[in-house]
Design a protein around this motif. Structure first.
Motif, PDB file in Angstrom:
ATOM      1  N   ASP A   1      36.070  48.661  29.898  1.00 44.18           N
ATOM      2  CA  ASP A   1      36.615  47.303  29.891  1.00 44.18           C
ATOM      3  C   ASP A   1      37.112  46.941  28.488  1.00 44.18           C
ATOM      4  OD1 ASP A   1      35.982  46.698  32.608  1.00 44.18           O
ATOM      5  OD2 ASP A   1      33.902  46.386  32.042  1.00 44.18           O
TER       6      ASP A   1
ATOM      7  N   LYS B   1      28.924  48.307  36.440  1.00 45.16           N
ATOM      8  CA  LYS B   1      28.572  48.950  37.717  1.00 45.16           C
ATOM      9  C   LYS B   1      29.833  49.160  38.550  1.00 45.16           C
ATOM     10  CE  LYS B   1      23.771  47.525  38.336  1.00 45.16           C
ATOM     11  NZ  LYS B   1      23.284  46.653  37.266  1.00 45.16           N
TER      12      LYS B   1
ATOM     13  N   VAL C   1      28.124  43.531  27.397  1.00 43.96           N
ATOM     14  CA  VAL C   1      26.809  43.036  27.803  1.00 43.96           C
ATOM     15  C   VAL C   1      26.711  43.069  29.335  1.00 43.96           C
ATOM     16  CG1 VAL C   1      25.358  40.967  27.748  1.00 43.96           C
ATOM     17  CG2 VAL C   1      26.678  41.614  25.732  1.00 43.96           C
TER      18      VAL C   1
HETATM   19  C1  BG6 Z   1      31.076  45.686  30.445  1.00 44.10           C
HETATM   20  C2  BG6 Z   1      31.839  44.414  30.152  1.00 44.10           C
HETATM   21  O1  BG6 Z   1      31.938  46.782  30.371  1.00 44.10           O
HETATM   22  O2  BG6 Z   1      30.501  45.635  31.734  1.00 44.10           O
HETATM   23  C3  BG6 Z   1      30.951  43.204  30.344  1.00 44.10           C
HETATM   24  O3  BG6 Z   1      32.332  44.444  28.826  1.00 44.10           O
HETATM   25  C4  BG6 Z   1      30.327  43.232  31.745  1.00 44.10           C
HETATM   26  O4  BG6 Z   1      31.710  42.026  30.157  1.00 44.10           O
HETATM   27  C5  BG6 Z   1      29.593  44.549  31.951  1.00 44.10           C
HETATM   28  O5  BG6 Z   1      29.432  42.141  31.922  1.00 44.10           O
HETATM   29  C6  BG6 Z   1      28.995  44.672  33.346  1.00 44.10           C
HETATM   30  O6  BG6 Z   1      30.029  44.746  34.275  1.00 44.10           O
HETATM   31  P1  BG6 Z   1      29.850  44.680  35.853  1.00 44.10           P
HETATM   32  O7  BG6 Z   1      31.215  45.121  36.345  1.00 44.10           O
HETATM   33  O8  BG6 Z   1      28.773  45.638  36.221  1.00 44.10           O
HETATM   34  O9  BG6 Z   1      29.520  43.273  36.201  1.00 44.10           O
END
Ligand code: BG6
Ligand code: MG
Length: 221
Positions: free
Chosen positions: A12, A118, A48
Protein backbone atom coordinates in the motif's frame (compact mmCIF):
# COMPACT_ATOMS: atom_id res chain seq x y z
CA UNK A 1 28.64 -4.36 4.57
CA UNK A 2 25.26 -4.22 2.92
CA UNK A 3 24.87 -6.41 -0.12
CA UNK A 4 21.71 -6.50 -2.15
CA UNK A 5 20.32 -10.00 -2.57
CA UNK A 6 16.61 -9.33 -2.10
CA UNK A 7 14.25 -6.39 -2.05
CA UNK A 8 11.19 -6.42 0.21
CA UNK A 9 8.40 -4.14 -0.91
CA UNK A 10 5.55 -2.76 1.09
CA UNK A 11 2.36 -2.83 -0.98
CA UNK A 12 0.00 0.00 0.00
CA UNK A 13 1.60 3.26 -1.13
CA UNK A 14 4.65 1.61 -2.73
CA UNK A 15 3.35 -0.69 -5.48
CA UNK A 16 -0.13 0.89 -5.66
CA UNK A 17 -1.71 3.92 -4.06
CA UNK A 18 -4.28 2.06 -1.97
CA UNK A 19 -3.45 4.43 0.92
CA UNK A 20 -6.03 6.80 -0.55
CA UNK A 21 -8.71 4.07 -0.46
CA UNK A 22 -7.89 3.24 3.17
CA UNK A 23 -8.21 6.95 3.96
CA UNK A 24 -11.55 7.28 2.15
CA UNK A 25 -13.02 4.23 3.87
CA UNK A 26 -11.82 5.20 7.37
CA UNK A 27 -13.02 8.76 6.82
CA UNK A 28 -16.46 7.51 5.84
CA UNK A 29 -16.58 5.59 9.12
CA UNK A 30 -15.41 8.60 11.15
CA UNK A 31 -18.01 10.82 9.46
CA UNK A 32 -20.75 8.32 10.32
CA UNK A 33 -19.55 8.42 13.92
CA UNK A 34 -19.76 12.23 13.83
CA UNK A 35 -16.15 13.42 13.39
CA UNK A 36 -13.43 13.82 10.78
CA UNK A 37 -9.63 13.52 10.58
CA UNK A 38 -6.99 15.02 8.34
CA UNK A 39 -4.66 13.63 5.72
CA UNK A 40 -1.84 14.56 8.07
CA UNK A 41 -3.32 12.32 10.80
CA UNK A 42 -3.78 9.63 8.16
CA UNK A 43 0.04 9.39 7.81
CA UNK A 44 0.06 7.71 11.23
CA UNK A 45 -2.19 4.93 9.90
CA UNK A 46 0.16 3.87 7.13
CA UNK A 47 1.65 0.45 7.77
CA UNK A 48 -0.50 0.03 10.89
CA UNK A 49 -2.93 -2.92 11.18
CA UNK A 50 -6.68 -2.57 10.72
CA UNK A 51 -7.58 -2.83 14.43
CA UNK A 52 -4.75 -0.56 15.55
CA UNK A 53 -5.83 1.99 12.94
CA UNK A 54 -9.37 1.82 14.29
CA UNK A 55 -8.16 2.46 17.85
CA UNK A 56 -6.14 5.49 16.74
CA UNK A 57 -9.06 6.97 14.79
CA UNK A 58 -11.55 6.45 17.62
CA UNK A 59 -9.05 8.15 19.93
CA UNK A 60 -8.90 11.19 17.62
CA UNK A 61 -12.70 11.43 17.63
CA UNK A 62 -12.95 10.83 21.38
CA UNK A 63 -15.31 7.92 20.69
CA UNK A 64 -15.53 4.90 23.02
CA UNK A 65 -16.96 1.66 21.65
CA UNK A 66 -17.45 -1.88 22.95
CA UNK A 67 -15.31 -4.65 21.40
CA UNK A 68 -18.37 -5.86 19.53
CA UNK A 69 -18.97 -2.40 18.02
CA UNK A 70 -15.29 -2.09 17.14
CA UNK A 71 -15.40 -5.37 15.24
CA UNK A 72 -18.57 -4.25 13.47
CA UNK A 73 -16.97 -0.97 12.31
CA UNK A 74 -13.71 -2.67 11.27
CA UNK A 75 -15.75 -5.08 9.13
CA UNK A 76 -17.81 -2.23 7.69
CA UNK A 77 -14.67 -0.22 6.86
CA UNK A 78 -13.18 -3.25 5.13
CA UNK A 79 -16.34 -3.73 3.07
CA UNK A 80 -16.15 -0.11 1.88
CA UNK A 81 -12.43 -0.54 1.20
CA UNK A 82 -13.08 -3.71 -0.82
CA UNK A 83 -15.57 -1.81 -3.01
CA UNK A 84 -12.63 0.37 -4.11
CA UNK A 85 -10.25 -2.58 -4.42
CA UNK A 86 -12.61 -4.52 -6.66
CA UNK A 87 -12.50 -1.60 -9.11
CA UNK A 88 -8.69 -1.65 -9.31
CA UNK A 89 -6.87 -2.46 -12.56
CA UNK A 90 -3.20 -2.84 -13.59
CA UNK A 91 -3.35 0.85 -14.61
CA UNK A 92 -3.01 1.68 -10.93
CA UNK A 93 0.46 0.16 -10.56
CA UNK A 94 2.60 3.14 -9.60
CA UNK A 95 4.91 4.60 -12.26
CA UNK A 96 8.27 2.86 -12.72
CA UNK A 97 7.42 -0.13 -10.47
CA UNK A 98 7.25 -2.72 -13.25
CA UNK A 99 10.51 -1.59 -14.87
CA UNK A 100 12.29 -1.57 -11.54
CA UNK A 101 11.12 -5.11 -10.69
CA UNK A 102 12.17 -6.22 -14.16
CA UNK A 103 15.70 -4.91 -13.56
CA UNK A 104 15.84 -6.82 -10.24
CA UNK A 105 14.66 -9.96 -12.00
CA UNK A 106 17.41 -9.62 -14.64
CA UNK A 107 20.03 -9.13 -11.93
CA UNK A 108 18.77 -12.22 -10.06
CA UNK A 109 17.81 -10.20 -6.99
CA UNK A 110 14.93 -11.66 -4.97
CA UNK A 111 11.60 -9.81 -5.03
CA UNK A 112 9.43 -10.04 -1.91
CA UNK A 113 6.29 -8.43 -0.57
CA UNK A 114 6.08 -7.38 3.10
CA UNK A 115 2.64 -5.94 3.76
CA UNK A 116 0.50 -5.56 6.87
CA UNK A 117 -2.63 -5.95 4.76
CA UNK A 118 -4.89 -8.98 4.90
CA UNK A 119 -6.12 -7.90 1.45
CA UNK A 120 -2.65 -7.95 -0.15
CA UNK A 121 -3.19 -11.03 -2.31
CA UNK A 122 -6.52 -9.75 -3.59
CA UNK A 123 -4.89 -6.43 -4.54
CA UNK A 124 -2.05 -8.23 -6.34
CA UNK A 125 -4.64 -10.30 -8.21
CA UNK A 126 -6.54 -7.16 -9.23
CA UNK A 127 -3.41 -5.54 -10.64
CA UNK A 128 -2.08 -8.78 -12.17
CA UNK A 129 1.09 -8.91 -10.07
CA UNK A 130 0.83 -12.11 -7.99
CA UNK A 131 3.55 -13.73 -10.09
CA UNK A 132 5.86 -10.70 -9.86
CA UNK A 133 6.85 -11.70 -6.31
CA UNK A 134 8.99 -14.68 -5.29
CA UNK A 135 7.84 -14.35 -1.69
CA UNK A 136 4.61 -12.86 -0.31
CA UNK A 137 4.32 -12.07 3.40
CA UNK A 138 1.13 -10.26 4.34
CA UNK A 139 -1.24 -9.49 7.20
CA UNK A 140 -2.42 -13.11 7.30
CA UNK A 141 1.09 -14.33 8.25
CA UNK A 142 2.02 -11.92 11.04
CA UNK A 143 1.08 -11.46 14.67
CA UNK A 144 2.78 -8.09 15.24
CA UNK A 145 2.39 -5.08 12.99
CA UNK A 146 4.97 -2.54 11.87
CA UNK A 147 7.00 -0.96 13.48
CA UNK A 148 7.67 -4.51 14.69
CA UNK A 149 10.08 -6.07 12.17
CA UNK A 150 8.23 -9.43 11.99
CA UNK A 151 6.89 -9.02 8.44
CA UNK A 152 10.33 -8.21 6.99
CA UNK A 153 12.17 -10.81 9.07
CA UNK A 154 9.76 -13.45 7.74
CA UNK A 155 10.53 -12.15 4.24
CA UNK A 156 14.30 -12.48 4.74
CA UNK A 157 13.78 -15.94 6.23
CA UNK A 158 11.71 -17.04 3.23
CA UNK A 159 14.64 -16.06 1.00
CA UNK A 160 17.00 -17.80 3.42
CA UNK A 161 19.01 -14.59 3.66
CA UNK A 162 20.39 -12.61 6.58
CA UNK A 163 18.46 -9.33 7.07
CA UNK A 164 21.52 -7.26 6.07
CA UNK A 165 21.26 -8.67 2.53
CA UNK A 166 17.71 -7.35 2.14
CA UNK A 167 16.58 -3.82 1.42
CA UNK A 168 13.09 -2.60 2.28
CA UNK A 169 10.99 -0.16 0.24
CA UNK A 170 8.42 1.65 2.36
CA UNK A 171 6.10 4.65 2.31
CA UNK A 172 5.28 4.50 6.04
CA UNK A 173 7.21 5.90 8.97
CA UNK A 174 6.30 2.70 10.89
CA UNK A 175 7.65 0.60 8.01
CA UNK A 176 11.01 2.39 7.94
CA UNK A 177 11.33 1.77 11.67
CA UNK A 178 10.39 -1.91 11.17
CA UNK A 179 13.12 -2.31 8.54
CA UNK A 180 15.76 -0.77 10.78
CA UNK A 181 14.66 -2.80 13.81
CA UNK A 182 15.04 -5.88 11.61
CA UNK A 183 18.59 -4.89 10.63
CA UNK A 184 17.73 -3.85 7.06
CA UNK A 185 18.33 -0.68 5.11
CA UNK A 186 15.21 1.24 4.15
CA UNK A 187 14.42 3.16 0.99
CA UNK A 188 11.61 5.62 1.68
CA UNK A 189 9.09 6.03 -1.14
CA UNK A 190 7.41 9.40 -0.78
CA UNK A 191 8.26 12.64 0.92
CA UNK A 192 11.70 13.20 2.49
CA UNK A 193 10.04 15.54 4.99
CA UNK A 194 7.84 12.70 6.28
CA UNK A 195 10.29 9.79 5.92
CA UNK A 196 13.10 11.43 7.83
CA UNK A 197 14.57 8.15 9.15
CA UNK A 198 14.88 6.43 5.75
CA UNK A 199 18.41 5.75 4.46
CA UNK A 200 17.46 7.30 1.17
CA UNK A 201 14.15 8.65 -0.13
CA UNK A 202 12.80 8.46 -3.66
CA UNK A 203 9.60 10.21 -4.63
CA UNK A 204 8.86 7.56 -7.27
CA UNK A 205 10.41 4.52 -8.94
CA UNK A 206 10.79 6.56 -12.12
CA UNK A 207 13.47 8.43 -10.23
CA UNK A 208 15.71 5.47 -9.46
CA UNK A 209 17.36 2.50 -11.12
CA UNK A 210 19.12 -0.59 -9.86
CA UNK A 211 22.55 0.86 -10.70
CA UNK A 212 21.77 4.15 -8.94
CA UNK A 213 20.51 2.24 -5.93
CA UNK A 214 23.57 -0.02 -5.91
CA UNK A 215 25.80 3.07 -5.85
CA UNK A 216 23.84 4.35 -2.87
CA UNK A 217 24.15 0.92 -1.25
CA UNK A 218 27.90 0.92 -1.62
CA UNK A 219 27.85 4.30 0.07
CA UNK A 220 26.13 2.64 3.04
CA UNK A 221 29.08 0.36 3.81
C1 BG6 B 1 -1.18 -1.52 5.47
C2 BG6 B 1 -1.75 -0.13 5.31
O1 BG6 B 1 -0.50 -1.89 4.31
O2 BG6 B 1 -2.21 -2.45 5.71
C3 BG6 B 1 -2.60 0.25 6.50
O3 BG6 B 1 -0.70 0.81 5.15
C4 BG6 B 1 -3.67 -0.82 6.74
O4 BG6 B 1 -3.19 1.51 6.29
C5 BG6 B 1 -3.00 -2.19 6.88
O5 BG6 B 1 -4.43 -0.53 7.90
C6 BG6 B 1 -4.01 -3.31 7.06
O6 BG6 B 1 -4.75 -3.45 5.89
P1 BG6 B 1 -6.04 -4.36 5.72
O7 BG6 B 1 -6.22 -4.37 4.21
O8 BG6 B 1 -5.71 -5.71 6.26
O9 BG6 B 1 -7.15 -3.70 6.45
MG1 MG C 1 2.47 1.42 2.85
Amino acid sequence: MTTLKACLFDLDGVIVDTAIYHYKAWRRMANELGFDFTEHQNEQLKGVSRMESLELILGWGGVTLSDEEKNKWATQKNEWYLEYIHQMTPDEILPGVKDFLESLRKADIGIGLGSASKNARLILEQIGMVDSFDVIIDGTHITKSKPDPEVFLLGAKAFNLPPADCVVFEDAVAGIEAAHRGGMKAVGVGSAEVLTEADIVISSFTETSLSKLSDELLGWQ
